[in-house]
Design a protein around this motif. Structure first.
Motif, PDB file in Angstrom:
ATOM      1  N   VAL A  24      35.478  80.150  68.853  1.00  0.00           N
ATOM      2  CA  VAL A  24      36.087  81.132  67.946  1.00  0.00           C
ATOM      3  C   VAL A  24      37.501  81.460  68.391  1.00  0.00           C
ATOM      4  CG1 VAL A  24      35.971  83.531  67.203  1.00  0.00           C
ATOM      5  CG2 VAL A  24      33.931  82.125  67.137  1.00  0.00           C
ATOM      6  N   VAL A  25      37.649  81.656  69.719  1.00  0.00           N
ATOM      7  CA  VAL A  25      38.980  82.000  70.229  1.00  0.00           C
ATOM      8  C   VAL A  25      39.962  80.874  69.936  1.00  0.00           C
ATOM      9  CG1 VAL A  25      40.301  82.258  72.358  1.00  0.00           C
ATOM     10  CG2 VAL A  25      38.233  83.590  72.010  1.00  0.00           C
ATOM     11  N   ARG A  26      39.488  79.645  70.164  1.00  0.00           N
ATOM     12  CA  ARG A  26      40.382  78.504  69.952  1.00  0.00           C
ATOM     13  C   ARG A  26      40.812  78.423  68.488  1.00  0.00           C
ATOM     14  NH1 ARG A  26      37.867  72.852  71.162  1.00  0.00           N
ATOM     15  NH2 ARG A  26      38.265  73.335  73.322  1.00  0.00           N
ATOM     16  N   LYS A  27      39.819  78.595  67.602  1.00  0.00           N
ATOM     17  CA  LYS A  27      40.125  78.515  66.165  1.00  0.00           C
ATOM     18  C   LYS A  27      41.110  79.609  65.775  1.00  0.00           C
ATOM     19  CE  LYS A  27      37.889  75.255  64.384  1.00  0.00           C
ATOM     20  NZ  LYS A  27      37.210  74.291  63.995  1.00  0.00           N
ATOM     21  N   THR A  28      40.810  80.839  66.252  1.00  0.00           N
ATOM     22  CA  THR A  28      41.687  81.955  65.906  1.00  0.00           C
ATOM     23  C   THR A  28      43.099  81.677  66.379  1.00  0.00           C
ATOM     24  OG1 THR A  28      39.766  83.254  66.481  1.00  0.00           O
ATOM     25  CG2 THR A  28      41.730  84.464  65.853  1.00  0.00           C
ATOM     26  N   LEU A  29      43.199  81.146  67.588  1.00  0.00           N
ATOM     27  CA  LEU A  29      44.513  80.852  68.157  1.00  0.00           C
ATOM     28  C   LEU A  29      45.251  79.866  67.263  1.00  0.00           C
ATOM     29  CD1 LEU A  29      45.521  81.946  70.913  1.00  0.00           C
ATOM     30  CD2 LEU A  29      45.364  79.586  71.716  1.00  0.00           C
ATOM     31  N   ARG A  30      44.522  78.856  66.807  1.00  0.00           N
ATOM     32  CA  ARG A  30      45.157  77.844  65.976  1.00  0.00           C
ATOM     33  C   ARG A  30      45.626  78.423  64.655  1.00  0.00           C
ATOM     34  NH1 ARG A  30      42.010  72.387  67.791  1.00  0.00           N
ATOM     35  NH2 ARG A  30      42.860  72.588  69.851  1.00  0.00           N
ATOM     36  N   TYR A  31      44.761  79.248  64.055  1.00  0.00           N
ATOM     37  CA  TYR A  31      45.179  79.825  62.776  1.00  0.00           C
ATOM     38  C   TYR A  31      46.363  80.751  62.958  1.00  0.00           C
ATOM     39  CZ  TYR A  31      41.330  77.737  60.371  1.00  0.00           C
ATOM     40  OH  TYR A  31      40.488  76.819  59.816  1.00  0.00           O
TER      41      TYR A  31
END
Lengths: 335, 305
Positions: A24-31
């Motif tokens: 989730v953190v990785r995805k959020t960071l990417r977005y």
């Protein structure tokens, strides 16, 4: 059986949570990065491109005197350092102030708000129909790829996916609206009733749905061909299930996972395709707005449209990620 | 009748054998490879390639020569003339080179970038991989065509900016494929032994991993060409193309905006559109053919250990 599975699951809970959190953190960071990149692109483009930034910000064909230009330069803060400009720009964005179109004599945000509803309706309906059509036909074509009919459909869809969408729209408009006179060739409606809107939207939506279906079809076909060789499909057959129910009850669930990813990634592409279709059918949406803005060199409108489209695509991607997590339990579980 | 056919077949076979013998060139093996690719696609592609390379052989007139405008098709002008009196067939033939050049040049750029990013992130892994793939994901979410529209509007595009912009914005899927293949190959025995022997990373990437990537790169390259050609046609339609070099997309755009569509001049706007579709389709079919062949080959080149 289920309890046992639960027990092993318990043991892995810690790992599961940390794995999910990391994802989730990785995805959020990417977005977040994408969001930032889009905004800074929008900020930087008019200021970096060749030519006077004032001209780039108000549009090229607008005639203004030297004095007014100086006034605008100060008003827009173009003489101040870049970071101050950037904070001012972010502040403007938060207040939904996207600049002023000197061609249309109204704020860009208002113009966009009028237009985007129609375009989203148009794109949404066609993507939905296209996904349904492409998935079903693709599943069937992948299930029996050798039959002549399916091979023909396959070639047809390859041809469709290789056609620029606006050319397809031109041909359809020519045949069905001009030659046969079956459909109107202009606008969203004569009178704003659902019936009239549907009548006017039929042709453009068909074109876009076919175009969207062609891309889904090819992916789905390949996916089903791959999935039907798996052991669970063989087991279902050994159990005595009918062919059709193996396809629709077992294979299609797994095979349609790539479609979700594709839908998100394709959203931007289809959105752009819809812009061209709108131009051909003279629908008063974002497409015609952008077309007029290019001809009139109305840069604020172009920038505003880019921002809105990019954000819409970003949202669609986030939605697809969520959907994927719901549809595919393997994503939630660490492997 | 049957005898005649059999005789023809026999003579072709003999002819091919003799060629193979004299030129020391295994034509049978070559043909088998061809068969696995899509023959229709190859045929079409060869046709367009010849058109692109030698337009003067096929075009009846020079594309800038002017005749009476808005003429219907006749013997003299097989596809009529356009708004300023150019022969449409000649324009069409000369447009082949420009459309194909844009496609291939931008596909070259994007393949090169995708290859480098994918190789580095797949081979080195770790933080670099995270960063590069994160960047790829970020670029993937930005809608290409609206961005190109803005850039095109600001830059007053020539054909070179178009190629550059299209190439710089479409490398993500190539990078991903290359990365996943590299991850697979780097665990193979020959790569490990090369590392043990102390070759530099660059050398390993170039001479151990890259040769095994070509069969993944080729289909991707073809598909990138196809999509770049469609993007070019779309942008030209919006009036963002290079007007001095008339590609098929620009012909379509002119036909739409300068009266070809209103006057119902089907011979003006249909041929360039059909050409775009056929050419893109031939390239895509070849790409699909490569992909099929790749699947048949399975994981050869990677010894699982």
């Amino acid at each position: 059986m289920r309890y046992e599975a639960g027990a092993t699951f318990e043991g892995n809970t810690l790992k599961t949570v940390s794995g999910t959190m990391r994802e989730v953190v990785r995805k959020t960071l990417r977005y977040a990065t994408s969001f930032l990149l889009i905004i800074s692109l929008n900020f930087a483009l008019p200021r970096l491109m060749p030519g006077d930034p004032v001209k780039n910000l108000i549009g090229e064909d607008v005639y203004v005197s030297e004095a007014v230009m100086e006034e605008l330069r100060i008003e827009m803060g173009l003489n101040r350092p870049l970071y101050e400009q950037f904070t001012a720009y972010i502040g403007d964005l938060l207040r939904f102030n996207l600049g002023y179109s000197y061609h249309l004599h109204s704020p860009v945000a208002e113009v966009l708000r009028e237009r985007i509803g129609w375009t989203l309706l148009f794109v949404g309906v066609s993507i939905f129909l296209g996904a349904a059509l492409g998935t079903l036909l693709g599943a069937y074509a992948g299930w029996k790829p050798e039959t002549k009919a399916n091979r023909l459909i396959c070639y047809g869809f390859i041809a469709l996916s290789c056609t620029p969408p606006y050319f397809l729209a031109l041909i359809c408009l020519d045949i069905f609206a001009f030659e046969l006179g079956l459909f109107p060739f202009k606008g969203f409606y004569d009178v704003p009733t659902p019936g009239s809107v549907m009548y006017h939207m039929f042709l453009p939506v068909t074109v876009m749905a076919l175009f969207s279906a062609s891309r889904n079809f090819l992916i789905m076909r390949g996916s089903v061909i791959q999935e039907k060789g798996q052991l669970y499909a063989l087991y279902a057959r050994a159990k005595g299930l009918y062919d059709i129910s193996i396809l629709f009850r077992h294979v299609i669930k797994n095979a349609s996972l790539p479609i979700i990813t594709l839908l998100a990634l394709d959203f931007g592409f289809l959105f752009s395709g819809a812009l061209f279709t709108e131009i051909v059918f003279s629908l008063n949406g974002m497409g015609t707005l952008i077309y007029d803005a290019i001809i009139g060199k109305d840069y604020p409108v172009l920038q505003g449209s880019f921002l809105v489209i990019a954000l819409a695509v970003l949202l669609a991607n986030m939605l697809a990620d969520l959907l994927y997590a719901i549809a595919d339990p393997r994503v939630r579980r660490p492997t | 009748m049957m005898q005649k056919e059999a005789y023809l077949q026999e003579s072709t076979r003999r002819w091919k054998d003799s060629i193979a013998h004299y030129l020391n060139f295994d034509i049978w093996k070559y043909e088998r490879t061809l068969k696995k690719l899509n023959r229709e696609g190859l045929f079409l592609f060869a046709f367009f390639l010849v058109l692109a390379l030698f337009p003067s052989l096929f075009a009846p007139y020079s594309p800038t020569e002017r005749f009476i405008s808005y003429e219907s098709p006749s013997i003299a002008h097989l596809l009529g003339t356009n708004d300023i009196g150019n022969d449409i067939l000649s324009e069409l033939v000369y447009g082949t080179r420009i459309s194909m050049m844009v496609g291939f040049a931008s596909a070259c750029i994007s393949t090169l970038i995708g290859l480098m990013i994918g190789l580095c992130s797949g081979y080195f892994r770790g933080t670099l991989d995270e960063l590069l793939m994160g960047f790829t994901d970020v670029v993937l979410t930005i809608p290409k065509i609206p961005l190109i529209i803005i850039l095109g509007a600001f830059l007053h595009p020539s054909i070179w900016t178009l190629i550059l912009v299209l190439g710089l914005l479409s490398w993500e899927s190539i990078a991903r494929v290359v990365r996943s293949k590299t991850l697979q190959i780097r665990e193979a025995g020959y790569v490990k032994s090369a590392r043990c022997m102390g070759f530099s990373s660059f050398h390993i990437m170039r001479s151990e991993i890259f040769p095994n990537l070509t069969h993944v790169l080729l289909p991707k390259f073809m598909l990138a060409t196809a999509s770049a050609m469609i993007s070019e046609a779309s942008l030209s339609f919006l009036g963002l193309g290079d007007i001095s070099m008339k590609s098929w997309g620009i012909m379509l755009s002119f036909a739409f905006s300068r009266g070809g569509f209103i006057r119902d001049m089907g011979w003006w706007y249909i041929p360039p559109g059909v050409c775009i579709t056929l050419c893109v389709m031939s390239i895509a079919l070849i790409g699909f053919g490569f992909e099929e062949r790749d699947k048949e080959r399975g994981n050869r080149g990677v010894d699982a250990e």
